[in-house]
Design an enzyme around this catalytic site. Structure first.
Site, mmCIF file in Angstrom:
data_model
loop_
_atom_site.group_PDB
_atom_site.id
_atom_site.type_symbol
_atom_site.label_atom_id
_atom_site.label_comp_id
_atom_site.label_asym_id
_atom_site.label_seq_id
_atom_site.Cartn_x
_atom_site.Cartn_y
_atom_site.Cartn_z
ATOM 1 C CG ASP A 92 -1.814 -1.224 1.253
ATOM 2 O OD1 ASP A 92 -2.439 -1.538 0.226
ATOM 3 O OD2 ASP A 92 -1.824 -1.890 2.300
ATOM 4 C CG ASP A 148 14.542 2.063 4.311
ATOM 5 O OD1 ASP A 148 14.764 3.192 4.775
ATOM 6 O OD2 ASP A 148 15.169 1.568 3.354
ATOM 7 N N GLY A 149 10.496 1.481 4.202
ATOM 8 C CA GLY A 149 9.456 1.664 3.183
ATOM 9 C C GLY A 149 8.383 2.632 3.642
ATOM 10 C CB THR A 208 12.967 -2.436 11.677
ATOM 11 O OG1 THR A 208 13.457 -3.705 11.232
ATOM 12 C CG2 THR A 208 14.151 -1.513 11.822
ATOM 13 C CB ILE A 209 12.830 -7.221 14.671
ATOM 14 C CG1 ILE A 209 12.708 -7.833 13.271
ATOM 15 C CG2 ILE A 209 11.495 -7.211 15.388
ATOM 16 C CD1 ILE A 209 12.483 -9.341 13.294
ATOM 17 C CG ASP A 210 15.057 -6.383 9.941
ATOM 18 O OD1 ASP A 210 14.773 -7.440 10.533
ATOM 19 O OD2 ASP A 210 14.497 -6.021 8.886
ATOM 20 N NE ARG A 240 13.429 -6.127 5.225
ATOM 21 C CZ ARG A 240 12.296 -6.470 4.630
ATOM 22 N NH1 ARG A 240 12.310 -6.894 3.402
ATOM 23 N NH2 ARG A 240 11.150 -6.393 5.265
ATOM 24 C CD GLU A 267 15.471 -12.661 6.981
ATOM 25 O OE1 GLU A 267 14.567 -13.505 6.910
ATOM 26 O OE2 GLU A 267 15.236 -11.440 7.132
HETATM 27 O O1 F6P Z 1 11.890 -6.229 8.421
HETATM 28 C C1 F6P Z 1 11.373 -7.097 9.366
HETATM 29 C C2 F6P Z 1 11.311 -8.504 8.841
HETATM 30 O O2 F6P Z 1 10.814 -9.349 9.860
HETATM 31 C C3 F6P Z 1 12.629 -9.047 8.295
HETATM 32 O O3 F6P Z 1 13.526 -9.443 9.304
HETATM 33 C C4 F6P Z 1 12.151 -10.169 7.412
HETATM 34 O O4 F6P Z 1 13.065 -10.418 6.382
HETATM 35 C C5 F6P Z 1 10.858 -9.629 6.850
HETATM 36 O O5 F6P Z 1 10.437 -8.581 7.731
HETATM 37 C C6 F6P Z 1 9.766 -10.651 6.735
HETATM 38 O O6 F6P Z 1 8.673 -10.063 6.116
HETATM 39 P P1 F6P Z 1 7.225 -10.725 6.065
HETATM 40 O O7 F6P Z 1 6.566 -10.477 7.393
HETATM 41 O O8 F6P Z 1 6.558 -10.029 4.944
HETATM 42 O O9 F6P Z 1 7.417 -12.188 5.856
#
Ligand code: F6P
Length: 378
Positions: free
Chosen positions: A79, A119-120, A141-143, A187, A238
């Site tokens: 969105d 970010d987005g 963000t958890i990242d 990510r 990941e």
């Molecule tokens: O950015 C947060 C995050 O959980 C990343 O660590 C992961 O790669 C991604 O979002 C997963 O996205 P989705 O919830 O769309 O599977």
């Protein structure tokens, strides 16, 4: 108090993370109790902004949510109203519908828009700011990969969950003489893997910033065997990739600002290590367990501070900014600056990586003769 503000809106966008409700609660409490502003929650991120899916927030319906995971306002990581998919004459086309969102804000009498996102989501927040909307950004963000801020809420909880998983994998790894591989999120950044790997005593940490050579990881496992430890626990981000290899893409979500979904490297590492070392190996993908559930105390405090600092920015009329944490102090940076930056990544020569290496943790970038080092000290 900023006299021109009567009513504010708040929305959560992107992937959820622990602490979002604590932010909503903090913003609402300060706005109402100290400034006598009205607060409107925008549901489902930008989707709710487009459809006018709004709900009044008050001290009652934001009470008891501090410790709750997820977001009472729901979230969407799709969105983008500046590139929104609409149907015209039976065809799906991409249009800029941001003016619809701006009109909905005006109709609801919302003077300032608080956007909680990564970010987005914050890229769109910047774009709304460019169009004259009074925006305050709050990073999540958890990242932990957002530039301009030292820490994002959600990260501490994700690290706690991953650390507990490593603790649990240790006992079963040891019982069966296995190699247990834990794949964590993050990510393109290795923050969760690095922190959880140190906290959980992993034998190897594989992260995107340091491409690995599987032979070097296997060498560490052989050394452990020689020392009488016939099991190993490995944490893999990941986004980790072998030297001269690629990240493993699990899925492509076409209408998401970042369509790539990573996942699957853990299984590859487990398979390769089983082949090289002979131990039975298993991979666990921790996945969304890292994002769900109650925030850690660290995240509850950080989220609350972010929320309060965001309202303070609005009080001071400092729109178009994102609140940040700098050292121990709350600060802010312009959305223009934040979005222009590259993401924040693990520096391969940083103190934390060096500390992990000194603890005997390998990253697969160099052959470390742990056995020799230990014997030298005898
Ligand atoms: O950015 C947060 C995050 O959980 C990343 O660590 C992961 O790669 C991604 O979002 C997963 O996205 P989705 O919830 O769309 O599977």
């Amino acid at each position: 108090m900023n006299q021109s503000i009567k009513r504010i809106g708040i929305m959560t966008g992107g992937g959820d993370c622990p602490g979002l409700n604590a932010v909503i609660r903090a913003v609402t409490r300060k706005a109402i109790m100290e400034n006598h502003w009205e607060v409107v929650g925008i549901r489902d991120g930008y989707n709710g902004l487009y459809h006018g899916n709004f709900v009044d927030l008050d001290l009652f319906n934001t009470s008891g949510i501090l410790q709750q995971g997820g977001t009472i306002l729901y979230s969407s990581n799709k969105d983008n109203l500046f590139q929104y998919q609409v149907e015209e004459n039976g065809n799906k086309v991409i249009r800029d519908v941001s003016d619809v969102g701006i009109m909905n804000l005006k109709q609801a009498g919302i003077d300032v828009l608080f956007v909680v996102g990564g970010d987005g989501t914050l890229t769109s927040a910047r774009d709304f700011s460019r169009k004259g909307v009074k925006v305050i950004g709050i990073p999540k963000t958890i990242d932990n990969d957002l530039a301009s801020t030292d820490a994002t809420f959600g990260f501490s909880t994700a690290v706690d969950v991953a650390t507990e998983a490593l603790d649990r994998l240790h006992t079963t790894a040891s019982s069966h003489h296995r190699i247990m591989v834990l794949e964590v999120m993050g990510r393109y950044a290795g923050w969760i893997a690095l922190h959880a790997g140190i906290a959980g005593g992993a034998d190897a940490i594989l992260i995107p910033e340091i491409p690995y050579d599987i032979d070097y990881v296997a060498a560490k496992i052989f050394r452990r065997k020689e020392l009488g430890k016939d099991f190993s626990v490995i944490v893999v981000a990941e986004g980790a990739k072998p030297k001269n290899g690629e990240m493993v893409v699990q899925a492509v979500v076409e209408d998401s600002p970042d369509p790539i979904r990573l996942g699957g490297i853990g299984a590859k590492v487990a398979h390769d290590l089983q082949t090289l070392c002979g131990n039975e190996s298993r991979a666990t993908i921790l996945g969304h367990l890292q994002r769900g559930g109650s925030p850690s105390s660290t995240d509850r405090i950080l989220s609350s501070r972010y929320g309060i600092a965001a309202v303070e920015l609005a009080e001071q009329g400092k729109f178009g900014n994102m609140v940040t944490l700098r050292g121990t102090q709350m600060s802010y940076d312009s959305l223009e600056n934040v979005i222009g930056h590259k993401t924040k990544n693990v520096e391969p020569t940083s103190e934390l990586v060096r500390a992990a290496k000194s603890l005997g943790i390998v990253f697969g970038d160099e052959k470390v003769d742990v056995y020799r080092v230990l014997n030298q000290n005898k």
